[in-house]
Scaffold this active site. Structure first.
Site, PDB file in Angstrom:
ATOM      1  N   LYS A 278     -10.874 -23.341  39.499  1.00 42.01           N
ATOM      2  CA  LYS A 278      -9.782 -24.197  39.051  1.00 42.01           C
ATOM      3  C   LYS A 278     -10.025 -24.729  37.645  1.00 42.01           C
ATOM      4  O   LYS A 278     -11.133 -24.707  37.125  1.00 42.01           O
ATOM      5  CB  LYS A 278      -9.557 -25.332  40.062  1.00 42.01           C
ATOM      6  CG  LYS A 278      -8.927 -24.804  41.349  1.00 42.01           C
ATOM      7  CD  LYS A 278      -8.476 -25.899  42.296  1.00 42.01           C
ATOM      8  CE  LYS A 278      -7.716 -25.268  43.471  1.00 42.01           C
ATOM      9  NZ  LYS A 278      -7.297 -26.278  44.475  1.00 42.01           N
ATOM     10  N   ARG A 313     -12.964 -22.735  50.538  1.00 38.34           N
ATOM     11  CA  ARG A 313     -11.986 -21.692  50.197  1.00 38.34           C
ATOM     12  C   ARG A 313     -12.369 -21.150  48.816  1.00 38.34           C
ATOM     13  O   ARG A 313     -12.314 -21.871  47.821  1.00 38.34           O
ATOM     14  CB  ARG A 313     -10.573 -22.278  50.190  1.00 38.34           C
ATOM     15  CG  ARG A 313      -9.477 -21.258  49.943  1.00 38.34           C
ATOM     16  CD  ARG A 313      -8.100 -21.913  50.031  1.00 38.34           C
ATOM     17  NE  ARG A 313      -7.030 -20.960  49.803  1.00 38.34           N
ATOM     18  CZ  ARG A 313      -6.536 -20.627  48.607  1.00 38.34           C
ATOM     19  NH1 ARG A 313      -7.033 -21.214  47.509  1.00 38.34           N
ATOM     20  NH2 ARG A 313      -5.567 -19.739  48.492  1.00 38.34           N
TER      21      ARG A 313
END
Length: 334
Positions: A278, A313
């Site tokens: 991210k 994840r």
């Protein structure tokens, strides 16, 4: 709730106090008591009430045959043309099946998504999202891959098609706020569901997100969505929580949540952490391109494990699994 209890996670020997969420390697003997607008207080285990000890120490429910006493990996398999990190890579069913087979050896769950929820992404038509995901799930099952599959969607019809094709879990980044009918489907099918915190929708969620207190606001939101789910008939033992790193949050919000991940255990449910590649990792780690954020992603994942996260994840399943093996060897309680 007037105050929240944040266990101070510890690992290694001697294994003392109470096991953290039934973990094989983590424990706590103190907690931080948090209250809006008040100073944080440190509380010894002996001074915690029985309900708090139960929330923080009880083993989390088994999901799809997976116990939660050790970290589980959820591998990301996006069949979208525009995902921020791997969009367009898996543009055929054959490519997706090949990737699923590769990931199956390192992951406990495969997470398949047909709609990008990156900042600025536009909504995908329901039928298009079904066409992207259901045939891939069918093909993965036909290829003999038995790893539990999660469908990453906000929409009831997409989830229904995926479950019919062989998926086992629903992963809803909107926590039933986008399509409340999805809650009815999850209840009817009696499948696990992940409820994630987000502020706004992908189209606008990064347009100046604000919180009174990001820790309490996220916890209160998740508690409300859990109550909504239970009101729809979803069993509490089927619910997974997710703080939604990067979804309607600034760099400061993300870091504050990550520094205090163990607070999520006060909900008494499994926690999924999704930070892989991210933007905040690129900002802090000085990696503009998402593919160059593998090392930073693994570092934050290991921080999450140290705070007791049950599910990670991730995109980089091999690298993260390798790190987990080393971490386990260093922290086992024997």
């Amino acid at each position: 709730m007037s105050h929240r209890m944040q266990p101070i996670a510890r690992s290694g020997r001697p294994f003392s106090g109470q096991s953290l969420c039934g973990s094989e390697s983590l424990w706590f003997d103190q907690a931080l008591q948090r209250q809006r607008g008040a100073e944080v207080q440190t509380v010894d285990l002996a001074d915690l009430d029985d309900a708090a000890v139960q929330r923080l120490s009880a083993p989390r429910p088994t999901l799809c045959g997976l116990t939660q006493d050790q970290p589980r990996l959820m591998g990301i398999l996006n069949v979208t043309p525009d995902s921020f990190s791997d969009g367009g890579e898996l543009d055929t069913i054959e490519a997706a099946v090949t990737r699923a087979r590769q990931m199956a050896g390192d992951t406990d769950i495969l997470d398949i998504g047909g709609e990008s929820t990156r900042p600025g992404a536009e909504e995908v038509d329901i039928q298009e999202e079904i066409q992207r995901t259901a045939p891939v799930i069918e093909a993965i099952r036909a290829a003999g891959v038995t790893t539990p599959i999660s469908i990453d969607t906000r929409k009831a019809r997409v989830a229904e098609a995926a479950l019919n094709a062989g998926a086992d879990i629903v992963n809803d980044v909107s926590a039933f706020t986008f399509d409340p009918e999805l809650a009815d489907l999850v209840a009817e099918r009696d499948v696990p569901v992940c409820l994630m915190h987000s502020q706004g929708r992908p189209e606008d969620m990064q347009n100046d997100p604000r919180y009174d207190d990001v820790l309490f606001d996220v916890m209160d939101y998740l508690e409300e969505r859990i109550s909504f789910a239970e009101g729809k008939g979803i069993k509490r033992e089927r619910i997974i929580t997710d703080p939604g790193i990067g979804f309607g949050k600034t760099l400061e919000h993300n870091v504050t949540l990550l520094r205090n991940l163990s607070l999520l255990h006060d909900l008494g449910l499994p926690v999924l952490l999704g930070v892989s590649r991210k933007r905040f990792i690129g900002t802090i780690g000085q990696a503009e391109v998402a593919r160059d954020r593998v090392a930073g992603s693994v570092a934050v994942a290991m921080h999450g494990i140290a705070q007791g996260m049950q599910i990670l994840r991730v995109h980089d399943t091999f690298e993260t699994r390798q790190a987990l093996r080393l971490h386990a060897a260093m922290t086992e309680k024997k």
